[in-house]
Design a protein around this motif. Structure first.
Motif, PDB file in Angstrom:
ATOM      1  N   SER A   1      53.060  76.352  75.817  1.00  0.00           N
ATOM      2  CA  SER A   1      53.795  75.116  76.075  1.00  0.00           C
ATOM      3  C   SER A   1      52.851  73.921  76.193  1.00  0.00           C
ATOM      4  CB  SER A   1      54.620  75.269  77.360  1.00  0.00           C
ATOM      5  OG  SER A   1      55.311  74.081  77.648  1.00  0.00           O
ATOM      6  N   LEU A   2      51.758  74.101  76.934  1.00  0.00           N
ATOM      7  CA  LEU A   2      50.768  73.028  77.078  1.00  0.00           C
ATOM      8  C   LEU A   2      50.124  72.684  75.736  1.00  0.00           C
ATOM      9  CD1 LEU A   2      48.996  74.191  80.376  1.00  0.00           C
ATOM     10  CD2 LEU A   2      50.380  72.125  80.089  1.00  0.00           C
TER      11      LEU A   2
ATOM     12  N   ASN B   1      51.313  73.204  72.712  1.00  0.00           N
ATOM     13  CA  ASN B   1      52.293  72.554  71.842  1.00  0.00           C
ATOM     14  C   ASN B   1      52.375  71.058  72.139  1.00  0.00           C
ATOM     15  OD1 ASN B   1      54.740  72.713  69.969  1.00  0.00           O
ATOM     16  ND2 ASN B   1      55.638  71.847  71.819  1.00  0.00           N
ATOM     17  N   HIS B   2      52.389  70.716  73.403  1.00  0.00           N
ATOM     18  CA  HIS B   2      52.459  69.311  73.811  1.00  0.00           C
ATOM     19  C   HIS B   2      51.212  68.547  73.355  1.00  0.00           C
ATOM     20  CE1 HIS B   2      53.436  65.836  76.286  1.00  0.00           C
ATOM     21  NE2 HIS B   2      52.209  65.877  76.773  1.00  0.00           N
ATOM     22  N   LEU B   3      50.037  69.142  73.556  1.00  0.00           N
ATOM     23  CA  LEU B   3      48.781  68.463  73.207  1.00  0.00           C
ATOM     24  C   LEU B   3      48.643  68.254  71.702  1.00  0.00           C
ATOM     25  CD1 LEU B   3      46.347  70.328  75.636  1.00  0.00           C
ATOM     26  CD2 LEU B   3      46.998  67.919  75.756  1.00  0.00           C
TER      27      LEU B   3
ATOM     28  N   ARG C   1      51.976  80.139  68.266  1.00  0.00           N
ATOM     29  CA  ARG C   1      53.330  80.680  68.436  1.00  0.00           C
ATOM     30  C   ARG C   1      53.371  82.158  68.065  1.00  0.00           C
ATOM     31  NH1 ARG C   1      57.630  82.246  65.765  1.00  0.00           N
ATOM     32  NH2 ARG C   1      56.626  81.948  63.749  1.00  0.00           N
TER      33      ARG C   1
ATOM     34  N   LYS D   1      53.060  79.682  79.397  1.00  0.00           N
ATOM     35  CA  LYS D   1      52.655  78.383  79.940  1.00  0.00           C
ATOM     36  C   LYS D   1      51.603  77.730  79.060  1.00  0.00           C
ATOM     37  CE  LYS D   1      50.794  76.131  84.069  1.00  0.00           C
ATOM     38  NZ  LYS D   1      50.299  76.332  85.454  1.00  0.00           N
TER      39      LYS D   1
ATOM     40  N   LEU E   1      49.374  75.230  65.427  1.00  0.00           N
ATOM     41  CA  LEU E   1      50.540  75.414  66.306  1.00  0.00           C
ATOM     42  C   LEU E   1      51.270  76.721  65.986  1.00  0.00           C
ATOM     43  CD1 LEU E   1      52.519  72.058  66.752  1.00  0.00           C
ATOM     44  CD2 LEU E   1      51.624  73.557  68.531  1.00  0.00           C
TER      45      LEU E   1
ATOM     46  N   LYS F   1      51.261  62.995  66.318  1.00  0.00           N
ATOM     47  CA  LYS F   1      51.884  61.671  66.416  1.00  0.00           C
ATOM     48  C   LYS F   1      50.841  60.569  66.263  1.00  0.00           C
ATOM     49  CE  LYS F   1      55.598  63.238  69.483  1.00  0.00           C
ATOM     50  NZ  LYS F   1      56.114  63.208  70.879  1.00  0.00           N
TER      51      LYS F   1
ATOM     52  N   ASN G   1      40.331  70.146  75.835  1.00  0.00           N
ATOM     53  CA  ASN G   1      41.502  70.608  76.599  1.00  0.00           C
ATOM     54  C   ASN G   1      41.873  72.043  76.246  1.00  0.00           C
ATOM     55  OD1 ASN G   1      42.142  68.354  78.237  1.00  0.00           O
ATOM     56  ND2 ASN G   1      43.038  67.287  76.490  1.00  0.00           N
TER      57      ASN G   1
ATOM     58  N   SER H   1      51.018  68.279  69.425  1.00  0.00           N
ATOM     59  CA  SER H   1      52.066  67.363  68.954  1.00  0.00           C
ATOM     60  C   SER H   1      51.665  65.910  69.182  1.00  0.00           C
ATOM     61  CB  SER H   1      53.386  67.663  69.662  1.00  0.00           C
ATOM     62  OG  SER H   1      53.847  68.951  69.337  1.00  0.00           O
ATOM     63  N   ASP H   2      51.004  65.641  70.310  1.00  0.00           N
ATOM     64  CA  ASP H   2      50.547  64.278  70.592  1.00  0.00           C
ATOM     65  C   ASP H   2      49.502  63.817  69.579  1.00  0.00           C
ATOM     66  OD1 ASP H   2      52.210  63.861  72.704  1.00  0.00           O
ATOM     67  OD2 ASP H   2      50.717  64.213  74.265  1.00  0.00           O
TER      68      ASP H   2
END
Length: 359
Positions: free
Chosen positions: A320-321, A323-325, A284, A317, A280, A331, A349, A327-328
């Motif tokens: 952002s995508l 980071n979301h993937l 960034r 963009k 990640l 988790k 992905n 992070s999931d």
């Protein structure tokens, strides 16, 4: 050459030492500054000078620090952990401490029982030092009952007792408590100071020192983690590069990806999370580098990886995508979901996002 020559806040150190010299000690001092500024280290050095001792393991000195629950009495276990932390991670963060006592997922606080134990100690006659000292680390994690007890004592302080408080987040500290303390604010050490120290102490090139400072953003905790974990960093770098190369040519590398993902799956939970958090951070950095060419290149030592070319595939963009993937998936690790399938899905992905013209 020692580190104090460079990273101590000379003006503030002089202010503290003048308090000793002219016998103007207040009852409570708060060294307030962001993570990695060195406030705990500076406080320890100040106390050693004030008390004329070399170590802080002393019956006249009492440490208070966040613990997982109020029933966690200050046993030998926690004290051993704490003194090891002081020696080996004097710039360590609250999260580092929680990890050291295996309480990452617990809400650690400073409890009333700890404060009462400290006050019992200061009511006894001093063993041999000029002052009794109570050191509160991470004052912002003081719970309400403990805070009220502390306020009562500060309103009628015992003689020859010094309270030294270390804190990072001023907004989380009780205003009524702050009003009773001498607050000394610290900032992060300057880039030039840290670079100079790294070059002279560790014989790094100017470029290497600049990269470490940029990655750490002048947080001394991060600086020393990078220095002490060079092998781990190299391991993360190599795996990230290998991962990106497979994704770039995934059509012909699916078998290799499956084998590599199986190897990643055998890592322990912390190692998996470290790799994903590292990845990640790389995305960034790549995003910022794209718009600021003088920003850091984390792969400057890897001549077989074209960092500039990689950064061309990054945009706002996509980051952002990604980071979301990622992070999931992190988790999912915490919840013990089946990591291998999640990581493979993440890889497919990322291939679509990075290298198949998603704008």
């Amino acid at each position: 050459m020692n580190i104090e020559s460079f990273i101590e806040h000379e003006k503030i150190k002089g202010e503290l030492y003048n308090l000793c010299k002219f016998n103007r000690l207040p009852t409570g001092i708060l060294l307030l500054g962001p993570e990695g500024c060195g406030n705990l280290k500076l406080g320890i050095k100040f106390l050693k000078k004030l008390l004329k001792i070399d170590i802080l393991a002393h019956p006249d000195i009492h440490f208070i620090f966040p613990l997982p629950n109020p029933s966690s009495k200050l046993t030998d276990y926690f004290y051993k952990k704490w003194h090891n932390f002081l020696v080996n991670q004097p710039y360590g963060s609250f999260l580092d401490w929680k990890q050291k006592i295996h309480s990452e997922n617990k809400d650690c606080k400073i409890y009333l029982e700890q404060v009462e134990d400290a006050f019992k100690m200061i009511n006894f006659k001093s063993y041999e030092l000029s002052h009794k000292v109570v050191i509160f680390w991470m004052l912002e994690h003081l719970n309400l009952n403990a805070g009220n007890k502390l306020l009562n004592v500060l309103d009628s302080p015992p003689k020859r007792v010094l309270f030294l408080f270390i804190g990072e987040n001023e907004k989380l500290i009780l205003p009524t408590l702050k009003s009773r303390l001498l607050i000394i604010k610290l900032k992060l050490i300057s880039k030039k100071m840290i670079e100079k120290y790294l070059i002279l102490k560790f014989n790094l090139s100017k470029k290497q020192a600049q990269n470490i400072v940029s990655v750490s953003e002048c947080n001394l905790n991060t600086v020393f983690k990078i220095l002490t974990n060079q092998n781990e960093t190299n391991h993360l770098n190599i795996n990230f590069i290998f991962w990106m190369r497979m994704l770039f040519n995934l059509k012909h590398k699916i078998d290799a990806l499956l084998i590599w993902c199986s190897q990643i799956n055998d890592w322990n939970r912390d190692k998996k999370k470290s790799f994903l958090l590292f990845s990640l951070e790389i995305f960034r950095i790549a995003h910022r580098y794209k718009y600021e060419k003088n920003y850091i290149n984390p792969f400057f030592n890897y001549q077989n990886f074209n960092w500039k070319q990689f950064c061309r595939y990054i945009n706002t963009k996509k980051v952002s995508l990604i980071n979301h993937l990622i992070s999931d998936v992190i988790k999912g690790i915490d919840r013990y979901y089946f990591f291998l399938f999640n990581f493979l899905d993440l890889s497919f992905n990322l291939n679509q996002i990075l290298f198949n013209q998603i704008n």
